[in-house]
Design a protein around this motif. Structure first.
Motif, short mmCIF file in Angstrom:
data_model
loop_
_atom_site.label_atom_id
_atom_site.label_comp_id
_atom_site.label_asym_id
_atom_site.label_seq_id
_atom_site.Cartn_x
_atom_site.Cartn_y
_atom_site.Cartn_z
N GLN A 284 0.72 -1.33 -0.30
CA GLN A 284 0.14 -0.03 0.12
C GLN A 284 0.80 1.39 0.64
O GLN A 284 0.43 2.11 0.03
N LEU A 285 2.05 0.82 0.12
CA LEU A 285 3.17 1.98 0.17
C LEU A 285 2.97 2.61 1.28
O LEU A 285 4.10 4.06 1.12
N LYS A 286 2.67 1.99 2.92
CA LYS A 286 2.51 2.82 3.71
C LYS A 286 4.45 2.75 3.91
O LYS A 286 4.58 1.32 4.63
N ALA A 287 5.33 3.35 3.64
CA ALA A 287 6.87 2.21 3.74
C ALA A 287 7.12 3.03 5.34
O ALA A 287 7.45 1.80 5.88
N GLY A 288 6.19 3.48 6.45
CA GLY A 288 6.81 4.62 7.23
C GLY A 288 5.99 2.95 7.98
O GLY A 288 6.98 2.75 9.03
N PHE A 289 5.03 2.52 7.61
CA PHE A 289 4.64 1.78 8.80
C PHE A 289 5.18 0.45 8.79
O PHE A 289 5.76 -0.10 9.11
N ALA A 290 6.22 -0.13 7.47
CA ALA A 290 6.20 -0.79 6.95
C ALA A 290 7.62 -0.90 7.80
O ALA A 290 7.98 -2.02 7.98
N ILE A 291 8.93 -0.14 7.81
CA ILE A 291 9.61 -0.37 8.47
C ILE A 291 9.60 -0.50 9.79
O ILE A 291 10.31 -1.48 10.53
N VAL A 292 8.01 0.54 10.23
CA VAL A 292 7.73 -0.67 11.80
C VAL A 292 7.86 -2.01 11.51
O VAL A 292 8.39 -2.78 12.88
N CYS A 293 7.57 -2.49 11.17
CA CYS A 293 6.90 -3.89 10.71
C CYS A 293 8.57 -4.63 10.43
O CYS A 293 7.82 -5.74 11.65
N SER A 294 8.76 -4.53 10.38
CA SER A 294 9.96 -4.80 9.75
C SER A 294 11.35 -4.88 11.04
O SER A 294 11.39 -5.78 11.11
N SER A 295 11.09 -3.40 12.05
CA SER A 295 11.51 -3.69 12.71
C SER A 295 10.83 -4.81 14.02
O SER A 295 11.51 -5.60 14.79
N VAL A 296 9.85 -5.28 14.04
CA VAL A 296 9.16 -6.00 14.72
C VAL A 296 9.27 -7.05 14.86
O VAL A 296 9.83 -8.06 15.56
N MET A 297 10.10 -7.55 13.22
CA MET A 297 10.49 -8.61 12.53
C MET A 297 11.91 -9.20 13.37
O MET A 297 12.00 -10.26 13.36
N LEU A 298 12.36 -8.21 12.96
CA LEU A 298 13.93 -8.36 13.68
C LEU A 298 13.71 -8.29 14.84
O LEU A 298 14.62 -9.79 15.21
N LEU A 299 13.27 -7.66 15.29
CA LEU A 299 12.86 -8.12 16.94
C LEU A 299 12.40 -9.96 17.88
O LEU A 299 13.52 -10.30 18.10
N GLY A 300 11.77 -10.27 17.15
CA GLY A 300 10.99 -11.31 17.10
C GLY A 300 12.30 -12.46 16.95
O GLY A 300 12.28 -13.37 17.08
N VAL A 301 12.93 -12.34 15.43
CA VAL A 301 13.39 -13.43 15.08
C VAL A 301 14.67 -13.69 15.82
O VAL A 301 15.24 -14.40 15.76
N ILE A 302 14.88 -12.34 16.09
CA ILE A 302 16.59 -11.78 17.44
C ILE A 302 16.62 -12.27 18.75
O ILE A 302 16.69 -13.34 19.36
N LEU A 303 15.22 -12.42 19.16
CA LEU A 303 14.92 -12.69 20.94
C LEU A 303 14.33 -14.51 20.93
O LEU A 303 14.30 -14.84 22.31
N THR A 304 14.20 -14.42 19.44
CA THR A 304 13.47 -16.25 19.51
C THR A 304 14.51 -16.48 20.23
O THR A 304 14.17 -18.01 21.43
N PRO A 305 15.60 -17.36 19.77
CA PRO A 305 17.07 -18.16 20.06
C PRO A 305 17.71 -17.88 21.35
O PRO A 305 17.62 -18.38 22.06
N LEU A 306 17.37 -16.48 21.43
CA LEU A 306 17.77 -16.03 22.64
C LEU A 306 16.87 -16.42 24.00
O LEU A 306 17.31 -17.24 25.11
N ALA A 307 15.46 -16.51 24.04
CA ALA A 307 14.50 -16.96 24.91
C ALA A 307 14.38 -18.83 24.95
O ALA A 307 14.22 -19.13 25.80
N ALA A 308 14.51 -18.69 23.40
CA ALA A 308 15.02 -20.23 23.89
C ALA A 308 16.36 -20.71 24.27
O ALA A 308 15.57 -21.86 25.03
N MET A 309 17.15 -20.64 24.46
CA MET A 309 18.50 -21.13 24.96
C MET A 309 18.36 -20.58 26.32
O MET A 309 18.84 -20.93 26.91
N PHE A 310 17.26 -19.05 27.18
CA PHE A 310 18.03 -19.22 28.16
C PHE A 310 17.96 -20.20 29.07
O PHE A 310 17.13 -21.26 28.56
#
Length: 378
Positions: A284-310
């Motif tokens: 929808q060319l809402k790039a600002g919202f898309a960047i927020v979403c991809s930032s949330v995606m990065l947070l989830g991808v990185i935190l998942t193995p950290l939380a799993a290994m804790f």
């Protein structure tokens, strides 16, 4: 005075924050650099891409240096083991990162097409190689790293470089590259217009969907094909002595933390939801919202193995007892406290300055702007 165990948890969280900060802040300019030889169809378009990230890339890279420094100070035994075991991989990352500043500065020193194309590929190498290596490293952490600790508390790595390039680790490397391409493409949609923006939009849609698919595939691989680690006899307030505990392998153990604390399932959900909503917004060319979403995606991808290994930070595949946890490989209580005070003072300053810099240098980059400022832009 904070308890020693509380300080250990705080620094586990802080190192996670630094890794996420690096992925979000440096991820978009690495994503742009990775796309540079393919998305830019002429010199003006490639200069638009370069100048969209050129004012920020060096400041963003500080997150990586800070993360490495924090690991060295907070988890010295983990740092010594990992950085010596992954020595060749770390050298490859270092050499790749060296290409970036040289390419940014030298690309515009001559007008020849071949000259510029060579530096464009140097920027590609400096942008694509590090996330691949970091993803491969995470993949190996989940499987365990071949090292042991002798009676003198000396970590001894017994593996070799090509052992790191196993199928699951390579999958994690591809996932790491695709997710930063998604993040970088979203940023390009925000900063560009016309045909370049449309091509970035198409790449973003594909990369976002592929990120979600690869992340789910990696989770299923871990659940069905990789045994997790379970530690017994660990003292959260005890000294840094990894050999004072016992460790065993269990099928599905990397999901124990999620099963015992169901709220943690929000973390991997953020990765998938962030990727899919990012695709929805970018279409929808809402790039600002898309960047927020991809930032949330990065947070989830990185935190998942950290939380799993804790609480594990570096499992050992050759001697289970030598596996390092955040409870038994940390620095002294005083060191962690001093580092905490320094971080609480300077981290807000970094965040404020970064926000100001992006605000000042925001807006669309166009052909006319690039041509008008030929001698003042990259």
């Amino acid at each position: 005075m904070l308890e020693y165990a509380v300080l250990k948890v705080i620094w586990w969280l802080f190192i996670g924050v630094l890794l996420i900060g690096f992925a979000i802040m440096d991820g978009h300019d690495m994503g742009v650099g990775t796309l540079l030889p393919f998305l830019g169809k002429n010199d003006n378009e490639r200069r638009i891409m370069i100048n969209s990230v050129a004012p920020h890339w060096d400041g963003n890279q500080v997150w990586l240096l800070t993360g490495g420094g924090a690991m060295f100070a907070a988890w010295p035994m983990m740092y010594a083991t990992a950085f010596s075991g992954f020595y060749i991989a770390m050298l490859i990352v270092l050499f790749a990162l060296i290409f970036r500043p040289v390419a940014f500065d030298y690309r515009s020193k001559a007008s020849g097409t071949k000259w510029k194309q060579n530096w464009d590929w140097a920027l590609f190498i400096g942008s694509a190689v590090p996330p691949i290596i970091f993803g491969v490293a995470f993949g190996n952490l989940l499987q365990g790293v071949p090292f042991h600790i002798d009676d003198t508390m000396r970590p001894i790595y017994t593996g070799h470089f090509f052992q790191l390039l196993n199928p699951f680790a390579l999958l994690c490397g591809v996932l790491s590259l695709v997710m930063i391409v998604f993040h970088g493409a979203n940023y390009l949609v925000l900063r560009t217009e016309g045909d370049l923006q449309k091509r970035a939009q198409s790449v973003s849609s594909l990369a976002g969907l592929l990120t979600a698919v690869l992340f789910i595939l990696g989770g299923l691989w871990v659940y069905f094909g990789i045994d997790g680690y379970v530690a017994h006899g660990v003292d959260p307030n005890g000294p840094a002595n990894p050999l004072a505990k016992t460790v065993e392998l269990q099928a599905g153990a990397w999901f124990n933390n999620f099963n015992s604390l169901p709220i943690l399932w929000v973390v991997p959900a953020l990765a998938v939801v962030g990727a899919l909503f990012g695709v929805l917004f970018i279409r929808q060319l809402k790039a600002g919202f898309a960047i927020v979403c991809s930032s949330v995606m990065l947070l989830g991808v990185i935190l998942t193995p950290l939380a799993a290994m804790f609480p594990f930070v570096l499992p050992s595949s050759s001697d289970l007892r030598s596996s390092l946890t955040m409870w038994d490989c940390t620095s002294s209580e005083l060191t962690l406290l001093v580092m905490l005070i320094v971080t609480l003072v300077f981290l807000p300053c970094v965040l404020i300055y970064t926000g100001w810099a992006y605000k000042v240098m925001s807006g669309k980059l166009t052909d006319k702007y690039i041509e008008k400022n030929t001698h003042t832009l990259y």
